[in-house]
Motif scaffolding. Structure first.
Motif, PDB file in Angstrom:
ATOM      1  N   GLU A  79      38.652  21.633 -47.754  1.00 23.41           N
ATOM      2  CA  GLU A  79      38.283  20.481 -46.936  1.00 23.41           C
ATOM      3  C   GLU A  79      38.814  20.568 -45.514  1.00 23.41           C
ATOM      4  O   GLU A  79      38.165  20.087 -44.590  1.00 23.41           O
ATOM      5  CB  GLU A  79      38.777  19.198 -47.588  1.00 23.41           C
ATOM      6  N   ILE A  80      40.002  21.105 -45.367  1.00 31.43           N
ATOM      7  CA  ILE A  80      40.627  21.207 -44.042  1.00 31.43           C
ATOM      8  C   ILE A  80      41.217  22.604 -43.891  1.00 31.43           C
ATOM      9  O   ILE A  80      41.282  23.369 -44.848  1.00 31.43           O
ATOM     10  CB  ILE A  80      41.742  20.148 -43.843  1.00 31.43           C
ATOM     11  N   TYR A  81      41.666  22.901 -42.680  1.00 30.95           N
ATOM     12  CA  TYR A  81      42.340  24.173 -42.457  1.00 30.95           C
ATOM     13  C   TYR A  81      43.666  24.184 -43.207  1.00 30.95           C
ATOM     14  O   TYR A  81      44.282  23.136 -43.418  1.00 30.95           O
ATOM     15  CB  TYR A  81      42.576  24.404 -40.962  1.00 30.95           C
ATOM     16  N   GLU A  82      44.093  25.368 -43.599  1.00 31.59           N
ATOM     17  CA  GLU A  82      45.354  25.546 -44.307  1.00 31.59           C
ATOM     18  C   GLU A  82      46.114  26.700 -43.676  1.00 31.59           C
ATOM     19  O   GLU A  82      45.532  27.499 -42.939  1.00 31.59           O
ATOM     20  CB  GLU A  82      45.098  25.820 -45.789  1.00 31.59           C
ATOM     21  N   ILE A  83      47.399  26.788 -43.976  1.00 23.14           N
ATOM     22  CA  ILE A  83      48.252  27.858 -43.462  1.00 23.14           C
ATOM     23  C   ILE A  83      48.867  28.606 -44.633  1.00 23.14           C
ATOM     24  O   ILE A  83      49.467  28.000 -45.519  1.00 23.14           O
ATOM     25  CB  ILE A  83      49.359  27.307 -42.542  1.00 23.14           C
ATOM     26  N   ASP A  84      48.718  29.913 -44.618  1.00 23.06           N
ATOM     27  CA  ASP A  84      49.335  30.766 -45.638  1.00 23.06           C
ATOM     28  C   ASP A  84      50.808  30.938 -45.266  1.00 23.06           C
ATOM     29  O   ASP A  84      51.119  31.595 -44.270  1.00 23.06           O
ATOM     30  CB  ASP A  84      48.632  32.117 -45.672  1.00 23.06           C
TER      31      ASP A  84
ATOM     32  N   VAL B 101      45.517  16.388 -32.761  1.00 21.98           N
ATOM     33  CA  VAL B 101      45.948  15.250 -33.572  1.00 21.98           C
ATOM     34  C   VAL B 101      47.360  15.415 -34.130  1.00 21.98           C
ATOM     35  O   VAL B 101      47.824  14.606 -34.925  1.00 21.98           O
ATOM     36  CB  VAL B 101      44.945  14.949 -34.721  1.00 21.98           C
ATOM     37  N   GLU B 102      48.033  16.477 -33.717  1.00 22.56           N
ATOM     38  CA  GLU B 102      49.421  16.728 -34.106  1.00 22.56           C
ATOM     39  C   GLU B 102      49.617  16.646 -35.619  1.00 22.56           C
ATOM     40  O   GLU B 102      50.476  15.926 -36.115  1.00 22.56           O
ATOM     41  CB  GLU B 102      50.359  15.779 -33.374  1.00 22.56           C
TER      42      GLU B 102
ATOM     43  N   GLU C 153      45.487  14.815 -41.952  1.00 23.27           N
ATOM     44  CA  GLU C 153      44.980  14.244 -40.703  1.00 23.27           C
ATOM     45  C   GLU C 153      44.130  15.240 -39.920  1.00 23.27           C
ATOM     46  O   GLU C 153      43.522  14.903 -38.908  1.00 23.27           O
ATOM     47  CB  GLU C 153      46.137  13.756 -39.812  1.00 23.27           C
ATOM     48  N   CYS C 154      44.056  16.483 -40.389  1.00 23.10           N
ATOM     49  CA  CYS C 154      43.266  17.529 -39.728  1.00 23.10           C
ATOM     50  C   CYS C 154      41.816  17.065 -39.566  1.00 23.10           C
ATOM     51  O   CYS C 154      41.210  16.537 -40.500  1.00 23.10           O
ATOM     52  CB  CYS C 154      43.323  18.820 -40.553  1.00 23.10           C
ATOM     53  N   ILE C 155      41.267  17.267 -38.370  1.00 25.11           N
ATOM     54  CA  ILE C 155      39.877  16.882 -38.092  1.00 25.11           C
ATOM     55  C   ILE C 155      38.958  18.101 -38.026  1.00 25.11           C
ATOM     56  O   ILE C 155      37.820  17.996 -37.583  1.00 25.11           O
ATOM     57  CB  ILE C 155      39.782  16.053 -36.802  1.00 25.11           C
ATOM     58  N   ASN C 156      39.447  19.256 -38.457  1.00 24.87           N
ATOM     59  CA  ASN C 156      38.653  20.492 -38.466  1.00 24.87           C
ATOM     60  C   ASN C 156      38.039  20.798 -37.104  1.00 24.87           C
ATOM     61  O   ASN C 156      36.871  21.160 -36.997  1.00 24.87           O
ATOM     62  CB  ASN C 156      37.561  20.435 -39.541  1.00 24.87           C
ATOM     63  N   CYS C 157      38.854  20.709 -36.085  1.00 20.37           N
ATOM     64  CA  CYS C 157      38.349  20.934 -34.724  1.00 20.37           C
ATOM     65  C   CYS C 157      38.253  22.423 -34.375  1.00 20.37           C
ATOM     66  O   CYS C 157      37.714  22.777 -33.340  1.00 20.37           O
ATOM     67  CB  CYS C 157      39.223  20.209 -33.709  1.00 20.37           C
ATOM     68  N   ASP C 158      38.797  23.289 -35.214  1.00 18.53           N
ATOM     69  CA  ASP C 158      38.699  24.744 -35.061  1.00 18.53           C
ATOM     70  C   ASP C 158      39.548  25.342 -33.943  1.00 18.53           C
ATOM     71  O   ASP C 158      39.378  26.506 -33.623  1.00 18.53           O
ATOM     72  CB  ASP C 158      37.238  25.181 -34.854  1.00 18.53           C
ATOM     73  N   VAL C 159      40.469  24.595 -33.342  1.00 16.29           N
ATOM     74  CA  VAL C 159      41.244  25.175 -32.239  1.00 16.29           C
ATOM     75  C   VAL C 159      42.483  25.935 -32.702  1.00 16.29           C
ATOM     76  O   VAL C 159      42.942  26.830 -32.011  1.00 16.29           O
ATOM     77  CB  VAL C 159      41.635  24.133 -31.159  1.00 16.29           C
TER      78      VAL C 159
END
Length: 87
Positions: A29-34, A56-57, A8-14
């Protein structure tokens, strides 16, 4: 547990600049967390900062990375030691 970012990530960069451990990065495609760097902000803040700013939680706890508060604290201390050694 480490956190994860869902589709659901919209790549808003926040979220990326809010992570004190530099665990968030742009994936294909979207942000990820290591999960090796995510401490759920233990050692830095009382709540995960990325979850606080996500409009977008889409940053739930990752069920594949179950960690106790003590384990998260130990990871935080390890990351801090590594960061000091690298500088």
């Amino acid at each position: 547990m480490a956190l994860m970012i869902t589709d659901e990530c919209i790549n808003c960069d926040v979220c990326e600049p809010e992570c004190p451990n530099d665990a968030i990065y742009m994936g294909q495609e979207i942000y990820e967390i290591d999960p090796h760097k995510c401490t759920e902000c233990v050692g830095h803040f009382s709540e995960p900062q990325c979850q606080q700013v996500c409009p977008v939680e889409c940053i739930p706890f990752n069920p594949a990375w179950r960690e106790t508060n003590d384990e998260l604290q130990a990871k935080y201390e390890r990351l801090q030691t590594e960061a000091k050694a690298a500088s």
